[in-house]
Design a protein around this motif. Structure first.
Motif, PDB file in Angstrom:
ATOM      1  N   UNK A  43      30.018 -11.659 -10.431  1.00 26.97           N
ATOM      2  CA  UNK A  43      28.713 -11.102 -10.072  1.00 26.97           C
ATOM      3  C   UNK A  43      28.306 -10.025 -11.069  1.00 26.97           C
ATOM      4  N   UNK A  44      29.215  -9.123 -11.398  1.00 28.11           N
ATOM      5  CA  UNK A  44      28.879  -8.069 -12.350  1.00 28.11           C
ATOM      6  C   UNK A  44      28.596  -8.636 -13.732  1.00 28.11           C
ATOM      7  N   UNK A  45      29.386  -9.597 -14.160  1.00 26.64           N
ATOM      8  CA  UNK A  45      29.127 -10.207 -15.461  1.00 26.64           C
ATOM      9  C   UNK A  45      27.779 -10.919 -15.486  1.00 26.64           C
ATOM     10  N   UNK A  46      27.439 -11.601 -14.394  1.00 25.41           N
ATOM     11  CA  UNK A  46      26.169 -12.327 -14.336  1.00 25.41           C
ATOM     12  C   UNK A  46      24.970 -11.395 -14.436  1.00 25.41           C
ATOM     13  N   UNK A  47      25.068 -10.228 -13.810  1.00 19.18           N
ATOM     14  CA  UNK A  47      23.931  -9.314 -13.821  1.00 19.18           C
ATOM     15  C   UNK A  47      23.857  -8.518 -15.117  1.00 19.18           C
ATOM     16  N   UNK A  48      24.982  -8.449 -15.845  1.00 18.36           N
ATOM     17  CA  UNK A  48      24.961  -7.764 -17.134  1.00 18.36           C
ATOM     18  C   UNK A  48      25.876  -6.572 -17.247  1.00 18.36           C
ATOM     19  N   UNK A  49      26.679  -6.295 -16.214  1.00 20.40           N
ATOM     20  CA  UNK A  49      27.601  -5.160 -16.229  1.00 20.40           C
ATOM     21  C   UNK A  49      28.993  -5.611 -16.667  1.00 20.40           C
ATOM     22  N   UNK A 253      24.054 -18.969  -7.097  1.00 18.36           N
ATOM     23  CA  UNK A 253      23.802 -17.536  -6.948  1.00 18.36           C
ATOM     24  C   UNK A 253      24.138 -16.797  -8.236  1.00 18.36           C
ATOM     25  N   UNK A 254      25.250 -17.131  -8.869  1.00 21.28           N
ATOM     26  CA  UNK A 254      25.585 -16.495 -10.140  1.00 21.28           C
ATOM     27  C   UNK A 254      24.537 -16.810 -11.194  1.00 21.28           C
ATOM     28  N   UNK A 255      24.072 -18.053 -11.212  1.00 22.88           N
ATOM     29  CA  UNK A 255      23.024 -18.422 -12.162  1.00 22.88           C
ATOM     30  C   UNK A 255      21.724 -17.668 -11.880  1.00 22.88           C
ATOM     31  N   UNK A 256      21.410 -17.498 -10.590  1.00 24.03           N
ATOM     32  CA  UNK A 256      20.184 -16.791 -10.219  1.00 24.03           C
ATOM     33  C   UNK A 256      20.252 -15.319 -10.625  1.00 24.03           C
ATOM     34  N   UNK A 257      21.419 -14.709 -10.483  1.00 29.37           N
ATOM     35  CA  UNK A 257      21.585 -13.327 -10.934  1.00 29.37           C
ATOM     36  C   UNK A 257      21.373 -13.219 -12.435  1.00 29.37           C
ATOM     37  N   UNK A 258      21.968 -14.145 -13.182  1.00 26.93           N
ATOM     38  CA  UNK A 258      21.860 -14.106 -14.634  1.00 26.93           C
ATOM     39  C   UNK A 258      20.424 -14.356 -15.105  1.00 26.93           C
ATOM     40  N   UNK A 259      19.706 -15.197 -14.369  1.00 26.05           N
ATOM     41  CA  UNK A 259      18.347 -15.557 -14.771  1.00 26.05           C
ATOM     42  C   UNK A 259      17.296 -14.541 -14.327  1.00 26.05           C
TER      43      UNK A 259
END
Length: 274
Positions: A43-49, A253-259
């Motif tokens: 989750x953190x990696x997907x959002x950019x942290x 969900x991980x893809x949606x966070x990244x996008x």
């Protein structure tokens, strides 16, 4: 619900904080449970942290001094892990770093109650829990059973305000509609998906995401918490639109966070003053 622009004028938009997070990715120390480590890191990696699962007492305090923020989740607590938690929290406080407490099922056993009391004494910046956990932490009588909440977020709102005033922490109650308060200001966050409770450790992952946003704005934990919960809710709602079940929801969900981009986050966040 209100749009982001109609929320109290002193609250920074979630999109602005998401942009800051991605422009300067924070290092977040996540002391979380065995079940949550993988999904929380993703989750953190997907959002950019940048996540770091550092929990050993021998290094947790030292690492907390260099991390941008710290999160502590007592889900699979043990004596060795509790030592690491306390060492990290002490170091975070001493070095002016924000830290987030997730008091998982703290009312279930005497041991958990003891550890949470010790952690509360170390003054967490933010406390995130489900309704039953927050009600019990504020001294009320909850209907919780183990890690499951049997109380609604609405039932926990007064307890959250009381806990925020008592502890000095921002308190987030998460559920169907999330609630965030610092004792004076309060915001509700809608969105998400009915599939989210069917994917293990998403709530624990949210705690880590709160820590990431707090690391971006350590002096504004209320705004950081609102932004983290809004990000989670919007990504969850978008992932749920095409998911066929909890399995496909998890990776969507991980893809949606990244996008998710800042403009979309502000346009789709469902925030309302409470």
């Amino acid at each position: 619900m209100d749009t982001v622009s109609s929320i109290e004028s002193d609250i920074i938009s979630p999109g602005a904080l998401l942009a800051e997070l991605r422009s300067s990715p924070p290092l977040v120390q996540c002391i979380t449970n065995f079940v949550a480590m993988n999904i929380a890191a993703n989750v953190l990696l997907a959002v950019g942290a940048s996540p770091a699962m550092v929990h050993a007492a021998e290094e947790a305090g030292e690492f907390a001094r260099i991390a941008g923020g710290l999160t502590i989740n007592i889900g699979t607590i043990s004596p060795a892990w509790s030592d690491g938690m306390k060492s990290a929290a002490q170091a975070a406080v001493a070095n002016g770093k924000p830290w987030v407490l997730d008091p998982v099922a703290h009312f279930a056993t005497a041991y958990r109650q003891k550890i949470v009391a010790e952690l509360l004494a170390l003054r967490p910046t933010i406390i995130r829990g489900n309704a039953s956990e927050i009600i019990a932490l504020a001294g009320g009588s909850s209907s919780g059973q183990g890690v499951d909440s049997r109380d609604s977020v609405e039932q926990a709102e007064d307890a959250a305000r009381s806990l925020a005033s008592q502890s000095g922490a921002v308190v987030a109650v998460t559920g169907r509609i999330d609630f965030v308060t610092d004792g004076a200001r309060s915001v509700r966050i809608g969105g998400g998906s009915e599939l989210m409770p069917r994917v293990t450790a998403l709530g624990c992952s949210l705690t880590c995401l709160v820590g990431a946003f707090a690391a971006v704005r350590p002096m504004q934990p209320f705004e950081a918490t609102v932004a983290a919960l809004a990000t989670f809710a919007v990504a969850g709602e978008n992932a749920g639109k095409t998911a066929e079940g909890p399995g496909s929801f998890s990776w969507r969900f991980l893809d949606a966070l990244a996008a998710l981009d800042p403009a979309t986050l502000d346009a789709e966040a469902r925030l309302s003053n409470a």
